[in-house]
Every structure is written in C-alpha cells, then in structure tokens.
Design an enzyme around this catalytic site. Structure first.
Site, mmCIF file in Angstrom:
data_model
loop_
_atom_site.group_PDB
_atom_site.id
_atom_site.type_symbol
_atom_site.label_atom_id
_atom_site.label_comp_id
_atom_site.label_asym_id
_atom_site.label_seq_id
_atom_site.Cartn_x
_atom_site.Cartn_y
_atom_site.Cartn_z
ATOM 1 N N PRO A 1 -11.314 -0.115 -2.878
ATOM 2 C CA PRO A 1 -12.553 -0.741 -3.351
ATOM 3 C C PRO A 1 -13.777 0.150 -3.101
ATOM 4 O O PRO A 1 -13.760 1.018 -2.234
ATOM 5 C CB PRO A 1 -12.655 -2.019 -2.493
ATOM 6 C CG PRO A 1 -11.314 -2.160 -1.832
ATOM 7 C CD PRO A 1 -10.799 -0.764 -1.685
ATOM 8 N N ASP B 1 -17.527 -21.150 -2.578
ATOM 9 C CA ASP B 1 -16.435 -20.307 -3.071
ATOM 10 C C ASP B 1 -15.604 -21.055 -4.110
ATOM 11 O O ASP B 1 -15.267 -20.506 -5.161
ATOM 12 C CB ASP B 1 -15.545 -19.846 -1.911
ATOM 13 C CG ASP B 1 -14.416 -18.949 -2.403
ATOM 14 O OD1 ASP B 1 -14.725 -17.905 -3.010
ATOM 15 O OD2 ASP B 1 -13.243 -19.298 -2.221
ATOM 16 N N SER C 1 -7.942 -14.680 4.276
ATOM 17 C CA SER C 1 -7.697 -13.946 5.518
ATOM 18 C C SER C 1 -6.678 -14.653 6.410
ATOM 19 O O SER C 1 -6.748 -15.861 6.606
ATOM 20 C CB SER C 1 -9.017 -13.794 6.274
ATOM 21 O OG SER C 1 -8.757 -13.237 7.537
ATOM 22 N N TYR D 1 0.793 -1.237 0.000
ATOM 23 C CA TYR D 1 0.000 0.000 0.000
ATOM 24 C C TYR D 1 0.824 1.286 0.000
ATOM 25 O O TYR D 1 0.765 2.069 -0.934
ATOM 26 C CB TYR D 1 -0.974 -0.007 1.193
ATOM 27 C CG TYR D 1 -1.915 -1.182 1.137
ATOM 28 C CD1 TYR D 1 -2.832 -1.315 0.093
ATOM 29 C CD2 TYR D 1 -1.874 -2.199 2.088
ATOM 30 C CE1 TYR D 1 -3.677 -2.404 0.009
ATOM 31 C CE2 TYR D 1 -2.719 -3.298 2.008
ATOM 32 C CZ TYR D 1 -3.624 -3.398 0.962
ATOM 33 O OH TYR D 1 -4.451 -4.472 0.874
ATOM 34 N N HIS E 1 -7.601 1.310 1.229
ATOM 35 C CA HIS E 1 -7.317 -0.075 1.575
ATOM 36 C C HIS E 1 -6.201 -0.304 2.602
ATOM 37 O O HIS E 1 -6.107 -1.382 3.183
ATOM 38 C CB HIS E 1 -6.981 -0.827 0.276
ATOM 39 C CG HIS E 1 -7.388 -2.256 0.265
ATOM 40 N ND1 HIS E 1 -7.344 -3.051 1.403
ATOM 41 C CD2 HIS E 1 -7.844 -3.057 -0.734
ATOM 42 C CE1 HIS E 1 -7.758 -4.262 1.084
ATOM 43 N NE2 HIS E 1 -8.066 -4.296 -0.187
ATOM 44 N N LYS F 1 -22.540 -30.906 -2.149
ATOM 45 C CA LYS F 1 -21.465 -31.016 -1.137
ATOM 46 C C LYS F 1 -20.152 -30.377 -1.599
ATOM 47 O O LYS F 1 -19.067 -30.931 -1.432
ATOM 48 C CB LYS F 1 -21.252 -32.482 -0.732
ATOM 49 C CG LYS F 1 -22.511 -33.111 -0.131
ATOM 50 C CD LYS F 1 -22.240 -34.427 0.543
ATOM 51 C CE LYS F 1 -23.420 -34.931 1.359
ATOM 52 N NZ LYS F 1 -24.765 -34.696 0.810
ATOM 53 N N MET F 2 -20.308 -29.223 -2.234
ATOM 54 C CA MET F 2 -19.122 -28.491 -2.694
ATOM 55 C C MET F 2 -19.060 -27.134 -2.010
ATOM 56 O O MET F 2 -20.096 -26.524 -1.736
ATOM 57 C CB MET F 2 -19.186 -28.267 -4.216
ATOM 58 C CG MET F 2 -18.971 -29.523 -5.014
ATOM 59 S SD MET F 2 -19.059 -29.144 -6.768
ATOM 60 C CE MET F 2 -18.682 -30.742 -7.472
ATOM 61 N N ARG G 1 -10.375 -26.033 -2.065
ATOM 62 C CA ARG G 1 -10.730 -26.025 -0.642
ATOM 63 C C ARG G 1 -9.481 -26.293 0.213
ATOM 64 O O ARG G 1 -9.247 -25.645 1.228
ATOM 65 C CB ARG G 1 -11.798 -27.108 -0.433
ATOM 66 C CG ARG G 1 -12.440 -27.244 0.907
ATOM 67 C CD ARG G 1 -13.208 -26.043 1.339
ATOM 68 N NE ARG G 1 -12.537 -25.452 2.486
ATOM 69 C CZ ARG G 1 -12.869 -24.307 3.019
ATOM 70 N NH1 ARG G 1 -13.853 -23.601 2.543
ATOM 71 N NH2 ARG G 1 -12.216 -23.839 4.053
ATOM 72 N N SER H 1 -11.918 -11.724 -5.305
ATOM 73 C CA SER H 1 -12.166 -11.751 -3.870
ATOM 74 C C SER H 1 -13.624 -12.081 -3.595
ATOM 75 O O SER H 1 -14.521 -11.531 -4.232
ATOM 76 C CB SER H 1 -11.831 -10.384 -3.268
ATOM 77 O OG SER H 1 -11.904 -10.441 -1.870
ATOM 78 N N GLN H 2 -13.816 -12.994 -2.636
ATOM 79 C CA GLN H 2 -15.175 -13.253 -2.166
ATOM 80 C C GLN H 2 -15.377 -12.370 -0.940
ATOM 81 O O GLN H 2 -14.606 -12.442 0.008
ATOM 82 C CB GLN H 2 -15.328 -14.728 -1.758
ATOM 83 C CG GLN H 2 -16.665 -14.979 -1.070
ATOM 84 C CD GLN H 2 -16.831 -16.399 -0.541
ATOM 85 O OE1 GLN H 2 -17.744 -17.089 -0.915
ATOM 86 N NE2 GLN H 2 -15.962 -16.833 0.345
#
Length: 623
Positions: A117, A427, A453, A104, A340, A423-424, A501, A551-552
């Site tokens: 954002p 994301d 994160s 940054y 940010h 069952k997935m 995952r 990004s989720q």
C-alpha cells in the site's frame, strides 16, 4: 522525546539515556489470549449465509450438499478440524506463519500495486530542494523518536473494545526487508540483532546512500545535522544518467529472485544490497512529478506513492522490498509506501501520526558543531545481464503504471458525524454505501473483502469482514425500488448496518470464516490428503473473487492509504473517515473495460448522500 529537549534557559543539556524496563513488551504479550479455532458447524453455517447473495440457487444447493458431506461425523471435516485444534495447542498462533507465507511470501506477483500500500500525506508548502531537505530531516528525526519508544518498550499498549492488542507488528517494521526467492520470499529483521543497525538509506536520482543517524554516544542526530547530511547526499548525486538499480525490486517475484541471485554474485553489489536491507528505513528524495490541477493532486500523489509514476519519473528511486519507504518530492508531495508482509496499516498509521506531529514542533535542540562523515554512496557493478534485467523491469513497470487507475476523493459533505447522529457505526454506513454504489453500477452484488484486525490475539494479523450479506443485498435492492416506502428502506438500512456491525464483532473476536476455511484447506495439504470438494467448488471460487477489496484505515492525520485491486475486474477501496469528511482512494485496472475508478468514486459519493437524505427525510416519530 522530552529528555532530548533543551531547558528553556538555553543551556545545552546532555541527553540522558532513557531507562529501559526490560520485558515490558514481553510480559504484555504473554498475557494475550491465543487465536481460537471456531467450531466447524458454525463456520459452515456462516459460509452458506455469505454465499446466498453472490451465487445462484443451483450452485448454492450443490454447496449445501458438499458441506453436509464435509461435516459428517467421523468425516473429512472433523479430521481436519482436529488437526487444526492440535496445531492451535502446539503453536503461539495457528494461523500467523501460514498467513505470512500464503498471503505474502508465496505470492509471485510484483509487490508494487498488487501488495504494497501507499499513503498520501497532506501536501507540503515547499517547492524547492531546501524545503524538501528540511522536511526530510524533521521526518527522519520523528521516526527515530518513535523508534526510541519501540527500543525502550515504552510504546503505549493499544486497546480495542477494552481489550489489549498485540503490539508485535511494531517490532517488525524497522530495520527489516523482504528478500526475493526463486519460489518463495523471506523477510529479514535486523532490529533484534546484538548490534542493531544505526543507519538509514537515502535514495536520490536512483542512487543509494548509507546515512548514519546516531552519534558515537548513541544519541540521534539533530534535525540540523540530518539536514546537512542530506545536502551532502543531494550534491553528490546530481547526475541523472545512473542505472535505476532499484527498479529490479518491482518485478514479478520469480524474475526478481533470479536477477537477485545474479546481482549478488558480485561482492560490491552484495554489500550494497545488504546495507539497504539492514537500514532502519529508506527515504526517497523524489524528482518533481508532472504538474496537475489541485483537484487531481491527491490522485497523482497516490500513484507516486504506489509506484513512482514509471521509469521516466520516480519508479527507479525506490527499493520496493524495503518495509518502510518515506517519499518526499521536491514539489511538496509527501507520503510513504510499505511492504505488506510484516505488518498491517494501523501500526504504520500510528507511526505516521507520531511523525507528522513531531514535524510540526519547533526545534529545541542545539546542534553540536562536530564535523560529520560523508554519507557513503552504495556502488553497484552493472553487467550486461543486469542491464538487461533492468530494462525488462522498466518495461514491466511501465505496463503496470499504464494499467493502474487511481482516483482519490475528499468526500466533504459529512464524516463520522452523520452516521453517529443516527446511531450507526460509521464503518458499516460507509460499507453499505459501497454496496449500494456497486449494485447501481452492475445490478448485482459481489464478494466484498474488508480487513478486520485479529490483534486481540497473540501475533494476530487479519480476518475478513464479508460486507456483502443477505441484509445488505435486501437494502441495496430496495433502495431504488419505487414500490418500497421510505420507512421500509430505512428499516432495511438499519438492519444491514447492524448485521455488518455484528459480523465485525465476530471477526475481531476470531469467529469469522475465511481464515478458518483457509486453515482447513492448508491442513488438508499438510496431511497430504486429497483436497476436500468444498475447496474445488465454484462457490468457493466466487466467494474468493473479491470485486471489492476494502479497508478502513483511520488516522488522526488527514491522509489516505491506497492499494491496487485484488481481482483483474475489481476495485481497491481504502478510506479514512474523519469527523466531518472522508478521504477515499479507489483503484481499478484500465485493462478491464467494466471497471472505472472515477465512476465508482462518483457512485460512492452519490450513494452516501442518498443514504443521508433517506435518513433525514424519514420522520423520526415513525421509526
């Protein structure tokens, strides 16, 4: 908060100062583990695996040689690794300061589009200034309500996979601001001063005001009081011919740093700038934007939140260095943008969820009939040189505005429900949809960044989930191959989702590769040794050229976050998966002929639908 509410009998109850439990936040923070330094061998092996689908064989074998050399006993890698481990023992978090500066504060591109954002909130019902003021007043009250929880350290601790998360970022977003420098910026935070700020800034028609939001007894102003104060701001800023001083903050950082030093030579200007920097947050009362169809509304609102639409519209109605700016248009558009450096999306979204819920509640507090002082207008003395800086900033802003292509879509066919049925991980399913969409457009795989994160660790920020893997590449290549059976495609999709995952789990537990590699590189710079060859290698450049930056950012509110691409020929993709629909924001640059946000959004829709069709048309018995 309930203690500010009136009992149903209608008597006015004096608000009681909430009891402060000192150190609750600190004792929680002390219990958090430190960010680990992964093993050198593990990172080198995983790095090679992530390169496989994105670099050619010749480059890959060259990188293998370099990595073998780097890992030799008693070699460069081992020495840097030991240096990192030493740093980890001596500091609270070996990465956080380095990350703040490299990601940054040292970054010299404008914060607008390239770093900050925006968030688009659901469209509001009003279309006049009374509605705008009324909502703005409720929103301010909602943020102050959230601030009370921060101040009293009563914010509920968040968890991820049963582990407590670091709450530090919540303490960085209010009363803070970025300050430009000639080579490196800094962040000031006034929340922890002995006399923390009690005012916000409101900007309307490019004019800034200081609005005190607390009474002399320390209680926050009520919604009615805030409404009356906002009316005063509005009526004393009707002229639209003022110089948009705020647009200076949108410039390239070195240019703004120079203009900033020049601006604050004048005492009046310096005091005005400091009032903005110290304020708890900023509220931008925007002029209406050009009308568009309902279908295009979200995309237009996204650009309003990201950059304001250009110097003709609302780009001068901002102070882009301010950590939190809430944006409320006269036409019902609503959202925010944030700088940010101090925080990631999730704490911002948690604040949004709280504020949105708060604005839906009916008012219970009666307003004391005390006259309130006039909000103070901030003055700026504009010299010919500053005027020239403003003109240059306007030109640069308008170039950025014309270059940014944003498409927001509401994918209404399904949400988290469909992947969960199979069952997935939702994301991972969405990320595979993105991989498929990109492959169909370009017939190749690309380096993909998804933020993970690190808040399980003290002062943790983010690491990278590399969504493009050997398994995702196998799936996307097989998906449209007529020679492959459906059952095989399903198996490959399941494998790709599981791999994603697994990488996500690895990343949130501090075992991803990107921050570790960055740490080794920065350690080499700090040790004043020559740069190891693995960082001068073509593969490293390819791995860090993210054509997909994603990004989720899940929220309870039906909103969507958006940001610009990180590569000139790349896409920025942010999404909020709801139960039965998904909000997507896709961005690209018009200056790149190969990319197109609307095409990518359409391909993404098709990919997700095709993946559902594949899963639903393959008999379960065979699986």
């Amino acid at each position: 908060l309930s203690q500010f509410a009136v009992k149903p009998c209608g008597r006015l109850v004096r608000p009681v100062a909430p009891t402060r439990i000192p150190g609750r936040y600190l004792s929680h923070q002390e219990g958090l583990p430190k960010l680990p330094v992964p093993s050198l061998q593990q990172t080198c092996e995983r790095y090679l695996a992530t390169l496989e689908p994105i670099v050619d064989e010749e480059e890959l074998s060259h990188t293998k040689e370099l990595l073998a050399e780097f890992q030799k006993a008693g070699g460069v890698g081992e020495r840097l690794q030991k240096g990192l481990e030493r740093r980890a023992r001596k500091t609270e978090n070996w990465l956080s300061d380095w990350w703040l500066t490299t990601a940054y504060l040292d970054y010299r591109m404008p914060v607008v589009v390239h770093s900050s954002p925006g968030v688009v909130l659901p469209r509001l019902e009003f279309s006049d200034r009374q509605g705008q003021m009324r909502f703005a007043a409720k929103l301010i009250a909602g943020v102050l309500d959230f601030k009370t929880m921060i101040d009293n350290e009563t914010l509920p601790v968040e968890y991820l996979g049963g582990k407590q998360l670091c709450m530090n970022q919540y303490y960085q977003v209010l009363s803070s601001c970025r300050v430009p420098g000639l080579k490196r910026d800094s962040v000031v935070n006034h929340a922890h001063r002995s006399r923390p700020p009690t005012h916000i800034t409101v900007v309307h028609n490019f004019q800034f005001f200081v609005l005190d939001v607390y009474n002399s007894d320390g209680t926050p102003l009520t919604v009615d009081q805030l409404y009356m104060q906002l009316e005063k701001v509005w009526s004393s800023s009707l002229q639209t011919n003022k110089e948009p001083i705020g647009i200076l903050t949108s410039n390239q950082r070195n240019s703004w740093g120079k203009a900033y030093n020049n601006l604050i030579k004048d005492k009046t200007n310096k005091d005005s700038v400091q009032a903005i920097q110290k304020s708890i947050f900023t509220v931008c009362l925007d002029a209406p934007m050009p009308c568009v169809s309902d279908e295009l509304y979200h995309s237009r609102a996204a650009v309003q939140m990201l950059h304001g639409g250009g110097s003709r519209w609302n780009s001068g109605n901002r102070w882009f260095d301010k950590t939190l700016q809430f944006i409320i248009g006269e036409d019902g558009s609503c959202g925010l943008m944030y700088e940010h450096a101090p925080a990631e999306g999730p704490p911002i979204v948690s604040l949004i969820d709280h504020v949105v819920e708060y604005t839906k509640k009916s008012e219970m507090v009666r307003t004391p009939m005390v006259p309130l002082p006039m909000p103070q207008k901030l003055r700026f003395n504009i010299t010919p040189e500053i005027k020239k800086d403003i003109e240059k900033a306007k030109q640069n802003m308008n170039i950025m505005v014309h270059d940014l292509d944003v498409k927001v879509i509401v994918f209404s066919h399904f949400g988290k429900n469909v992947p969960k049925t199979h069952k997935m991980s939702p994301d991972a399913f969405i990320q595979m949809g993105l991989q498929l969409a990109y492959y169909r457009m370009y017939q190749r795989c690309c380096a993909t960044y998804e933020s993970a994160s690190l808040r399980m660790f003290k002062l943790g920020r983010t690491d990278t989930i590399r969504s493009c893997s050997i398994d995702s590449a196998n799936f996307v290549k097989a998906m449209d191959d007529p020679a492959k059976q459906k059952i095989e495609k399903v198996t490959l999709l399941e494998k790709a989702v599981k791999a994603h995952r697994a990488y996500t789990d690895m990343a949130i537990h501090g075992q991803a590769i990107d921050r570790h590699l960055l740490g080794l590189k920065l350690q080499a710079i700090e040790d004043l040794t020559s740069m190891p060859e693995i960082f001068m290698d073509t593969s490293y450049a390819v791995a860090n050229h993210y054509n997909l930056s994603t990004s989720q950012v899940p929220a309870k509110t039906d909103c969507v976050m958006c940001f610009g691409p990180v590569a000139p020929d790349g896409y920025g993709v942010c999404y909020n998966p709801m139960a039965e629909h998904i909000n997507f924001a896709v961005s690209a640059f018009n200056s790149c002929n190969e990319t197109n946000a609307a095409h990518m959004a359409q391909r993404l829709e098709e990919a997700l639908l095709d993946m559902r069709m594949l899963l639903e048309s393959t008999p379960k018995a065979k699986l």
